[in-house]
Design an enzyme around this catalytic site. Structure first.
Site, PDB file in Angstrom:
ATOM      1  N   LYS B  78      12.240  37.693 -46.356  1.00  0.00           N
ATOM      2  CA  LYS B  78      10.942  37.100 -46.021  1.00  0.00           C
ATOM      3  C   LYS B  78      10.756  35.798 -46.794  1.00  0.00           C
ATOM      4  O   LYS B  78      11.173  35.699 -47.953  1.00  0.00           O
ATOM      5  CB  LYS B  78       9.835  38.118 -46.371  1.00  0.00           C
ATOM      6  CG  LYS B  78       8.436  37.718 -45.908  1.00  0.00           C
ATOM      7  CD  LYS B  78       7.392  38.798 -46.263  1.00  0.00           C
ATOM      8  CE  LYS B  78       6.011  38.417 -45.772  1.00  0.00           C
ATOM      9  NZ  LYS B  78       4.988  39.447 -46.090  1.00  0.00           N
ATOM     10  N   SER B 158       1.738  40.672 -42.146  1.00  0.00           N
ATOM     11  CA  SER B 158       2.298  39.337 -42.268  1.00  0.00           C
ATOM     12  C   SER B 158       3.826  39.288 -42.158  1.00  0.00           C
ATOM     13  O   SER B 158       4.369  38.227 -41.854  1.00  0.00           O
ATOM     14  CB  SER B 158       1.907  38.733 -43.615  1.00  0.00           C
ATOM     15  OG  SER B 158       2.537  39.426 -44.682  1.00  0.00           O
ATOM     16  N   SER B 182       1.048  44.733 -44.636  1.00  0.00           N
ATOM     17  CA  SER B 182       1.960  43.720 -44.078  1.00  0.00           C
ATOM     18  C   SER B 182       3.400  44.159 -43.889  1.00  0.00           C
ATOM     19  O   SER B 182       4.189  43.425 -43.290  1.00  0.00           O
ATOM     20  CB  SER B 182       1.945  42.462 -44.956  1.00  0.00           C
ATOM     21  OG  SER B 182       0.770  41.735 -44.756  1.00  0.00           O
TER      22      SER B 182
END
Lengths: 95, 495
Positions: B78, B158, B182
């Site tokens: 990420k 997210s 998330s």
């Protein structure tokens, strides 16, 4: 508690985010929506309740008070938008 | 072997150890899938040179008989994780051009274990969002579609890029982070497994901070076993994060027996929300039945302060974010606005932050600034922290009654279309985290397990919540649920 445009402008100033005059009404509206949502917390009886400070009760680790890192000025400055002579450069602060 | 990118971590590890495949072959398979998947916008910074270099090194290690669990396995990282010399922007314009001089502890531990980084994955800006629509890179797109309808769906957020990449088999697994849901919400939206560990299990050092008392990194994988393997490599004490806990990291995979006989699974009545789709309600019921058939005891429990979790979260998270994001000042790294003649340092801050932060981030920073400002600190911030204590106590009471894990829906709906949610009202989007956010506030481990398919053909997940530091037990319960649910659906390839 309702937020008007002047409060929205003050919060933007405190947050150091430029918000143009014509965007303030919409911003104040969004704040009011979010604060209206948060307002529910007022219903909870929190008398005598301690604020939560940590997830697991534990004593923070201690370490020796010694320098563990340093001497990397070039690395620290390598991402600066404006670095000169070993310093971060910013607009004039003092007249 | 064909379709190497479709393997999970466990299968690929076993094939590597047997010599049936090399890490270079696995890595090349993933890299060519990534090249052909730009329509998903999942990988936003590709690092094929680093990947192949690490793959060759991993093959050498395996050849020498030194092969830790993740050795040679290609994964995505990420964008929130700082990776040395590789763009790490947290999905934000304000970190444009930032090249970290250091590596986050979690990504370093994965690299040390031999994992191969394929690139950086899309995400909501500063991890603030539930649909990956606030990213400076543009939306990540789910590989899933509603039958033949070509509407683009969100992979969730997210960690949307991570979820899309794992679901579309662009990588074997990915890292995510979870502040309010998330990891678990995008996993549920994409038919993948997402684990948020106990707060403090994984070091936060080198991960761009959003809300420091809530942020936690975790694995996003194709199976529960893979989550166990990857968590083992990510977890552990780090002296550079004072909130990381000095506890031994068990062999999580070895704890996967699938035997949950005698375990008590709590069903919290407060998670039965008004207006919840019947399919979610039915799935939740089926999940409980599956665990019961596996020998667990199902008990009704009450978590009375559940409804105050989201409002408390939307005080605490913005408050911490406003403090954390104060560092983006246009001085030390990233974007600085072009200044007009005569502009001073205040104009530099204000213009830089107005240009560099997107609308949702600006909103949250300002809400956080407001709730922390003089006169409101007690009314909002301290009250929210007290409510947080009560939410945590709800869970402690349930565990004290002998409950081993809690079963809930992971999300209030299946994935929605990009642009369909909360354009006018930010609170609409916040409600996505209604089932997950309690877990962050209480610091507990939680896992989303794909359990069913809705009438549109989209995956649905259930969440299991465990006792603090008992990820091993939680993973084992999740493993039993996964086996009983037998979820095997994959998105049809259209990209």
């Amino acid at each position: 508690m309702s937020i008007d445009e002047s409060t929205a402008a003050r919060v933007a100033k405190l947050a150091r985010i430029r918000v143009e005059e014509d965007a303030l009404p919409a911003l104040a509206g969004e704040f009011n929506t979010i604060l209206g949502f948060i307002e529910q917390l007022g219903e909870v009886d929190v008398e005598g309740v301690e604020p939560m400070t940590g997830v697991t009760p534990m004593r923070l680790k201690r370490r020796k008070d010694v320098v563990t890192d340093g001497n990397q000025q070039d690395k620290i400055l390598s991402n600066a938008p404006d670095a000169r002579e070993g310093f971060f450069a910013v607009p004039k602060v003092v007249e | 072997m064909s379709d190497l990118n479709k393997l999970g971590l466990a299968e690929a590890r076993d094939a590597l150890r047997k010599g049936d495949v090399t890490s270079v072959e696995l890595t090349e398979a993933c890299l060519s899938e990534i090249e052909a998947a730009d329509a998903l916008n999942a990988f936003v910074h590709k690092t094929p040179e680093i990947a192949l270099e690490r793959a060759r090194a991993a093959d050498a290690r395996i050849g020498a008989g030194d092969a830790p669990a993740m050795c040679g396995l290609p994964i995505g990282i990420k964008d929130l994780f700082c990776t040395k010399g590789v763009p790490s922007q947290a999905g934000s314009r304000i970190l444009e051009g930032f090249l970290p001089e250091y590596e986050s502890t979690v990504s370093q531990q994965l690299a040390d274990a031999g994992a191969v980084m394929l690139g950086k994955l899309n995400m909501d800006e500063f991890a603030m969002g539930s649909s990956n629509e606030t990213s400076v890179y543009g939306n990540a797109v789910s590989p899933w579609r509603r039958g033949n309808d070509d509407t683009q769906l969100t992979p969730g957020g997210s960690s949307g890029g991570s979820a899309a990449a794992v679901a579309a088999d662009l990588c074997l697994a990915a890292t995510g982070t979870d502040t309010g849901g998330s990891i678990r919400q995008p996993a549920a939206f994409t038919g993948t497994v997402g684990l948020k560990p106990t707060y403090g299990r994984c070091s936060r050092w080198g991960i761009v901070a959003f809300a420091s008392s809530l942020d936690q990194a975790g694995p996003m994988t194709k199976s529960v076993r893979d989550a166990a393997i990857m968590l083992g490599a990510m977890a552990g004490h780090d002296p550079r994060d004072s909130t990381s806990v000095d506890l031994a990291v068990p062999d999580f995979e070895a704890l996967l027996t699938g035997d949950i006989r005698g375990k008590r699974i709590g069903i919290p009545k407060e998670y039965r929300m008004d207006g919840m789709p019947e399919e979610i309600e039915a799935l939740w019921h089926e999940g409980a039945e599956m665990l019961k058939s596996a020998g667990a005891e199902i008990v009704d429990i009450s978590l009375p302060h559940t409804r105050y979790a989201l409002p408390a979260y939307y005080v605490i998270a913005p408050a911490e974010a406003s403090s954390n994001l104060a560092r983006y000042d246009g001085v030390r790294y990233g974007h600085r606005a072009t200044l007009a003649h005569g502009d001073g340092i205040t104009e530099m801050y204000e213009k830089t932050r107005a240009e560099g932060f997107g609308a949702e981030v600006q909103r949250r920073v300002m809400v956080g600034t407001y709730v922390l400002s003089a006169g409101f600190y007690d009314a909002y911030y301290n009250r929210a922290r007290k409510v947080r204590t009560l939410i945590k106590k709800d869970f402690e009471d349930a565990f004290a009654q002998g409950v081993d894990a809690i079963l809930t829906p992971a999300t209030p709906s299946a994935a929605f279309g990009l642009g369909e949610m909360g354009q006018a009202d930010p609170v609409q989007m916040y409600l996505n985290d209604v089932f997950t956010v309690t877990v962050n506030l209480a610091g507990l481990p939680g896992i989303a397990v794909p359990t069913g398919i809705d009438h549109q053909g989209l995956p649905l997940g259930l969440q299991l919540i465990g006792r603090p530091w008992e990820e091993g037990d939680l993973l084992n319960t999740a493993y039993a649920l996964e086996q009983a649910a037998g979820f095997v659906a994959k998105p049809g390839k259209w990209w």
